[in-house]
Design a protein around this motif. Structure first.
Motif, PDB file in Angstrom:
ATOM      1  N   ALA A   1       0.708  -1.144  -0.003  1.00 31.96           N
ATOM      2  CA  ALA A   1       0.024   0.054   0.058  1.00 31.96           C
ATOM      3  C   ALA A   1       0.802   1.203   0.072  1.00 31.96           C
ATOM      4  CB  ALA A   1      -0.654   0.178   1.043  1.00 31.96           C
ATOM      5  N   ASP A   2       0.378   2.400  -0.393  1.00 28.28           N
ATOM      6  CA  ASP A   2       1.037   3.750  -0.380  1.00 28.28           C
ATOM      7  C   ASP A   2      -0.164   4.726  -0.407  1.00 28.28           C
ATOM      8  OD1 ASP A   2       2.926   5.488  -0.235  1.00 28.28           O
ATOM      9  OD2 ASP A   2       3.232   5.793  -2.354  1.00 28.28           O
ATOM     10  N   ILE A   3       0.195   5.782   0.499  1.00 27.14           N
ATOM     11  CA  ILE A   3      -0.633   6.856   0.404  1.00 27.14           C
ATOM     12  C   ILE A   3       0.096   8.176  -0.076  1.00 27.14           C
ATOM     13  CG2 ILE A   3      -1.871   8.287   2.294  1.00 27.14           C
ATOM     14  CD1 ILE A   3      -1.550   6.175   4.093  1.00 27.14           C
ATOM     15  N   SER A   4      -0.656   8.758  -0.898  1.00 25.64           N
ATOM     16  CA  SER A   4      -0.172  10.280  -1.461  1.00 25.64           C
ATOM     17  C   SER A   4       0.334  11.254  -0.448  1.00 25.64           C
ATOM     18  CB  SER A   4      -1.242  10.758  -2.358  1.00 25.64           C
ATOM     19  OG  SER A   4      -2.381  11.171  -1.796  1.00 25.64           O
TER      20      SER A   4
ATOM     21  N   ASP B   1       3.439   2.362  -5.393  1.00 26.83           N
ATOM     22  CA  ASP B   1       3.982   3.878  -4.939  1.00 26.83           C
ATOM     23  C   ASP B   1       3.444   4.994  -5.827  1.00 26.83           C
ATOM     24  OD1 ASP B   1       5.852   5.497  -3.835  1.00 26.83           O
ATOM     25  OD2 ASP B   1       6.894   5.991  -5.409  1.00 26.83           O
ATOM     26  N   ILE B   2       3.030   6.168  -4.990  1.00 25.32           N
ATOM     27  CA  ILE B   2       2.356   7.162  -5.791  1.00 25.32           C
ATOM     28  C   ILE B   2       3.104   8.254  -5.654  1.00 25.32           C
ATOM     29  CG2 ILE B   2       0.621   8.829  -5.296  1.00 25.32           C
ATOM     30  CD1 ILE B   2      -1.261   6.872  -3.817  1.00 25.32           C
TER      31      ILE B   2
ATOM     32  N   VAL C   1       0.459  10.160 -10.720  1.00 22.13           N
ATOM     33  CA  VAL C   1       0.742   8.783 -11.322  1.00 22.13           C
ATOM     34  C   VAL C   1       0.904   7.848 -10.027  1.00 22.13           C
ATOM     35  CG1 VAL C   1       1.545   9.740 -13.330  1.00 22.13           C
ATOM     36  CG2 VAL C   1       3.182   8.834 -11.530  1.00 22.13           C
ATOM     37  N   ALA C   2       0.484   6.443 -10.438  1.00 17.09           N
ATOM     38  CA  ALA C   2       0.783   5.416  -9.434  1.00 17.09           C
ATOM     39  C   ALA C   2       1.524   4.380 -10.230  1.00 17.09           C
ATOM     40  CB  ALA C   2      -0.429   4.903  -8.773  1.00 17.09           C
TER      41      ALA C   2
ATOM     42  N   LYS D   1      11.533  -3.776  -4.976  1.00 21.90           N
ATOM     43  CA  LYS D   1      10.667  -2.596  -4.641  1.00 21.90           C
ATOM     44  C   LYS D   1      10.782  -1.453  -5.834  1.00 21.90           C
ATOM     45  CE  LYS D   1       9.802  -1.662  -1.046  1.00 21.90           C
ATOM     46  NZ  LYS D   1       8.467  -1.816  -0.014  1.00 21.90           N
ATOM     47  N   LEU D   2       9.789  -0.705  -5.794  1.00 23.70           N
ATOM     48  CA  LEU D   2       9.805   0.471  -6.832  1.00 23.70           C
ATOM     49  C   LEU D   2       9.438   1.665  -6.268  1.00 23.70           C
ATOM     50  CD1 LEU D   2       7.239   0.275  -9.552  1.00 23.70           C
ATOM     51  CD2 LEU D   2       6.627  -0.798  -7.160  1.00 23.70           C
ATOM     52  N   VAL D   3       9.768   2.650  -7.060  1.00 25.71           N
ATOM     53  CA  VAL D   3       9.426   4.154  -6.617  1.00 25.71           C
ATOM     54  C   VAL D   3       9.324   4.890  -7.911  1.00 25.71           C
ATOM     55  CG1 VAL D   3      10.272   4.401  -4.138  1.00 25.71           C
ATOM     56  CG2 VAL D   3      11.730   4.828  -6.042  1.00 25.71           C
ATOM     57  N   VAL D   4       8.452   6.188  -7.916  1.00 24.33           N
ATOM     58  CA  VAL D   4       8.233   6.956  -8.906  1.00 24.33           C
ATOM     59  C   VAL D   4       8.147   8.314  -8.658  1.00 24.33           C
ATOM     60  CG1 VAL D   4       5.753   6.707  -8.806  1.00 24.33           C
ATOM     61  CG2 VAL D   4       6.738   7.309 -11.087  1.00 24.33           C
ATOM     62  N   SER D   5       8.973   9.242  -9.506  1.00 23.54           N
ATOM     63  CA  SER D   5       9.066  10.594  -9.248  1.00 23.54           C
ATOM     64  C   SER D   5       7.752  11.334  -9.744  1.00 23.54           C
ATOM     65  CB  SER D   5      10.307  11.318 -10.078  1.00 23.54           C
ATOM     66  OG  SER D   5      10.302  11.169 -11.338  1.00 23.54           O
ATOM     67  N   LYS D   6       7.804  12.659  -9.562  1.00 24.33           N
ATOM     68  CA  LYS D   6       6.549  13.338 -10.269  1.00 24.33           C
ATOM     69  C   LYS D   6       6.375  13.262 -11.645  1.00 24.33           C
ATOM     70  CE  LYS D   6       6.966  17.606  -7.453  1.00 24.33           C
ATOM     71  NZ  LYS D   6       6.970  19.224  -7.336  1.00 24.33           N
TER      72      LYS D   6
END
Length: 321
Positions: A29-32, A75-76, A82-83, A114-119
Motif C-alpha cells: 500500500a501507499d498513500i499520497s 508507489d504514488i 501517477v501510480a 521494490k519500486l518508486v516513481v517521481s513526479k
C-alpha cells in the motif's frame, strides 16, 4: 470530530474514520503525500485507488490482464499524479486523474523487490533482489543501472524530481545516489540489514533504520547525523516511515500495528498508538504498510495489512517547544 492536542507522550488520538480497503487484507500500500489517495494491492480485486474517506474505490486496475501476478510493491508520485505497481517480473504505471494505463513493462534478468516513481512519472526506479537498481525514464526509454549494493534491495525512496534515490539493502548499507549520473552522494553503513528509509520531500533529511535497533535521521546535503530515534524496545523494526512536509516530524509504522510520531530534531517520541484489527481479531496482528501525517489538516492516515484504512485527528501544536 474530536481534536486531541499532543503536548507530550499521550494516549492514542481519537479515530475519525475506519474503512475496509481490502476484504482479504492488503499486501502492499501507499498513500499520497497530501493524504488524498490510497493505493492498495489485493488478491481479490487487483489494484484499488481510494480517495480519502470514500466508500468505493475510484479505480480498479489489473496489473496484467493476461496473467495473474502478485503485486509486491506500489508507489504514488509526490505530486499525486501517477501510480506504479510491480510484480517480480513486471511493472505498470497509471494516471490517477483519469485512470488510464500509462505503460506496462517486463524486465529481463533478476526479480523486482521494490519500486518508486517521481513526479509525473518522469523516473521509475526498480530495486532488485540481486542488489541492482534500475532508473528508467518511461518517456524517453533512457535507463541507468546502479550497482552500489551487493545484496537485495529492501527499501527505496525517491526525491520528487527524480534526481536522487535513497536505497537500503541486506548488505547493511544505505546509499543516496544520483539517478542522472549513477554517482553515490552518500553511503551510510549500519550494523544490520536496512529495514526502512525515507527522504524528506524538500531534501532536508534522510531517515535510515536497520534490523538491530539503529534508527538515524541525517541532515542533507551534508549527511551528518541530526538525531537518533530514542526507544527502549529491542529489535524494533519499522514497516513504514515518512517525514512531514515541514520536516519537523517523522511518522513511522511497525509490523506490530504501532504508529509513532517523532521529533526530527531530537529523536524523541511524541506519541504512539496502534491501528485496529479486523472484527473478530483475525488475523491476530497487522503491519502498518503506509502512513502519512497531513500537517495542513492535522491528520494521520494509515493503511495496514489487515486491509483497513484509518484516520485520526491530531494536533502537535506546542510539541516542539
Amino acid at each position: 470530530m474530536l481534536l486531541v492536542v499532543i503536548t507530550g507522550c499521550q494516549p492514542a488520538p481519537e479515530k475519525v474514520k475506519k474503512t475496509i480497503h481490502a476484504e482479504n487484507g492488503t499486501y502492499a500500500a501507499d498513500i499520497s503525500n497530501d493524504g488524498n489517495y490510497s493505493l492498495v494491492s489485493t488478491d481479490e480485486a487487483g489494484l484499488l485507488l481510494w480517495p480519502r474517506y470514500a466508500t468505493n474505490a475510484k479505480y480498479q486496475w489489473q496489473h496484467n490482464e493476461n496473467t495473474v501476478s502478485q503485486i509486491i510493491d506500489v508507489d504514488i508520485s509526490a505530486d499525486g499524479e501517477v501510480a506504479v505497481a510491480a510484480s517480480r517480473k513486471e511493472f505498470s504505471m497509471w494516471d490517477i486523474n483519469n485512470g488510464e494505463n500509462l505503460g506496462f513493462w517486463q524486465i529481463g534478468s533478476g526479480d523486482i523487490q521494490k519500486l518508486v516513481v517521481s513526479k509525473k512519472g518522469g523516473t521509475v526506479v526498480l530495486g532488485k533482489q540481486d542488489g541492482t537498481q534500475v532508473a528508467f525514464n518511461p518517456a524517453s526509454g533512457r535507463r541507468i543501472e546502479f550497482y552500489g549494493h551487493t545484496e537485495s534491495i529492501n527499501v527505496l525512496d525517491i526525491s520528487p524530481n527524480g534526481f536522487y534515490v535513497l536505497s537500503g539493502s541486506n548488505d547493511h548499507s544505505a546509499i543516496l545516489w544520483d539517478t542522472r549520473s549513477g554517482q553515490i552522494v552518500h553511503r551510510w553503513p549500519l550494523e544490520g540489514r536496512i529495514t526502512q528509509v525515507a527522504l524528506h520531500p524538500d531534501g532536508n533529511f534522510a531517515f535510515i533504520s536497520d534490523a538491530i535497533d539503529n534508527a538515524v535521521i541525517r541532515s542533507l546535503p551534508d549527511g551528518e547525523i541530526a538525531s537518533k530515534l530514542k526507544f527502549i524496545e529491542r529489535h524494533k523494526i519499522f514497516s513504514a516511515a515518512r517525514f512531514s512536509a515541514s520536516g519537523d516530524y517523522l511518522i513511522t509504522g511497525s509490523p506490530s500495528r504501532q504508529i509513532a510520531i517523532w521529533d526530527t530534531s531530537t529523536g524523541e517520541e511524541l506519541t504512539h498508538w496502534r491501528v485496529d484489527l479486523r472484527d473478530g481479531g483475525r488475523p491476530s496482528n497487522a503491519a502498518v504498510l503506509a502512513v502519512v501525517f497531513d500537517e495542513k489538516q492535522q491528520q494521520v492516515i494509515s493503511e495496514s495489512s489487515a486491509g483497513l484504512a484509518e484516520w485520526w485527528n491530531i494536533d502537535l501544536t506546542g510539541s516542539k517547544e
